[in-house]
Design a protein around this motif. Structure first.
Motif: not given
Length: 452
Positions: A347-368
């Protein structure tokens, strides 16, 4: 895939915050009522488009926000359909998923919120004054969002002398938090090389021990057995166990693969056991697999692809997200019942160091599906929607998949790294970054080349 268009509007900076005396330190944002005009937030939406050609993974940037005067985002957490962000200022901001309308902010008298932990309707935030604030929130997806400060750990400043005398207060920045909800214990790791254990109910420090020989960068608690995992700039990951019937902790195992700082760790559970991931400054993500019988963690290999140091990790089940100094975010997937990992996308888009991340799940049938949130030293905060198509429904081979493990053929190793080869376009991309200077990029590339 159609990509959502981000709103574009300008917002005026906030007034300077006041001392942290009132237990109700929450201010609702005007954007809750008027999404296109909020005089209280220093952030603006900026348009950004991205999509993935991979048949295994699709992604889009659903929002991109740029700061004005709040400093870099240092920590992110997800709570009840909301995203909580801590910055260099003393405002902890609350954003609604998935439209990223600001719902308000928590206000303290100290900034540099480097760590946030959440459980249920409770938020823990670590501040520059080496203390932790505990907040109770009422969130959800409605417009009724309110928060109340419950306590400060350690307690009021009048107790400072006592805490210092007993050496119970951290002497440097609190860099990480972890909450063990079964016992109601809060673990804090610090640049002072120590880990402290607090009882949230009465804000007491029940244990304090030197865990590493350098700054502690991350701490994780296994909620099933209470084991504590720490990592440090001394290059090691350590596993600690609380002594039965006591408050003290003992070291059970030290994991070390290379002499390089470890910036982040994450746990992933599976049917066969647990996997521990560690992100290092050399660009590797090492992983260890826990044996069900002995409980030992055996080194299973490493994920290789980032050019520079990996600063942050987010793990959900078999999917791993990694953010790097090279300004990219990589999405990895571990094969079921195997140690083999695939790099599904960059995933590109930031122009500087990526220093923190978090994620949450969204279940959609056959697609995670996932909502991924990232913050960079370029001053931007981005939200990504990621969809991973299950293996049985993926009919096309993806030539962009990279197998990264400890047992790679020379061809796979070359595909996975290519560390000493950067073409002119890639160098130009780094050179345009407001954070990464060309001279720094050259130094990092030369350092990586010499390392191998």
């Amino acid at each position: 895939m159609e990509v959502s268009r981000c709103l574009s509007f300008h917002i005026h900076p906030h007034k300077k915050s006041e001392p942290d005396d009132d237990p109700h330190h929450f201010s609702p944002a005007a954007s809750t009522l008027t999404p296109l005009s909020s005089p209280q937030t220093p952030w603006t939406h900026t348009p950004f488009h991205s999509s993935s050609p991979s048949q295994t993974l699709l992604y889009q940037c659903v929002t991109s926000l740029r700061r004005h005067d709040q400093g870099n985002i240092l920590s992110i957490a997800v709570l009840q359909g909301n995203v909580i962000t801590g910055t260099e200022s003393n405002h902890i901001r609350v954003w609604r998923q998935p439209d990223f309308i600001e719902r308000g902010y928590l206000k303290a008298n100290s900034g540099n919120v480097r760590a946030i932990a959440v459980f249920g309707n409770v938020i823990f935030t670590a501040h520059q004054d080496h203390r932790v604030r505990v907040w109770n929130v009422t969130a959800g997806n409605s417009d009724n969002f309110c928060a109340k400060k419950l306590s400060v750990i350690p307690r009021h400043k009048s107790f400072d002398f006592v805490f210092r005398k007993k050496n119970l207060r951290h002497q440097d920045c609190i860099s990480c938090l972890a909450y063990y909800h079964t016992e109601g214990l809060l673990y804090t790791g610090s640049w002072d090389k120590t880990v402290k254990t607090w009882t949230v109910s009465d804000q007491r420090c029940i244990d304090s021990f030197k865990a590493h020989n350098d700054t502690i960068n991350a701490i994780v608690v296994n909620q099933e057995d209470g084991f504590v995992f720490t990592c440090s700039s001394d290059g090691s990951v350590k596993i600690w166990r609380r002594v039965y019937g006591e408050n003290s902790h003992i070291l059970t195992m030290t994991l070390k693969f290379r002499e390089t700082p470890v910036n982040a760790i994450a746990l992933s559970s599976s049917f066969n056991g647990y996997y521990l991931y560690s992100a290092s400054s050399d660009g590797f993500i090492n992983f260890w697999e826990k044996e069900n019988t002995s409980g030992r963690f055996n080194h299973g290999g490493f994920l290789q692809g980032h050019r520079f140091g990996v600063l942050c990790l987010a793990v959900i089940e078999r999917v791993i997200f990694s953010g790097s100094e090279d300004t990219t975010i990589r999405v990895w997937r571990r094969e079921e019942g195997s140690r083999i990992h695939e790099c599904l996308a960059v995933l590109n888009g930031h122009l500087g160091p990526v220093q923190c991340l978090t994620a949450s799940i969204l279940a959609e049938n056959v697609v995670m599906g996932f909502l991924l949130f990232s913050a960079s030293m370029d001053g931007t905060f981005k939200g990504w929607r990621v969809k991973i198509i299950s293996e049985e429904h993926n009919t096309k081979n993806d030539t962009r998949v990279v197998i990264c493990s400890s047992k790679m053929t020379p061809g796979e190793f070359e595909r996975c790294s290519n560390r000493d080869q950067m073409n002119a376009d890639e160098f130009l991309e780094f050179g345009m970054s407001p954070v990464l200077s060309p001279s720094w990029v050259q130094w990092k590339l030369q350092s990586n080349h010499n390392y191998f």
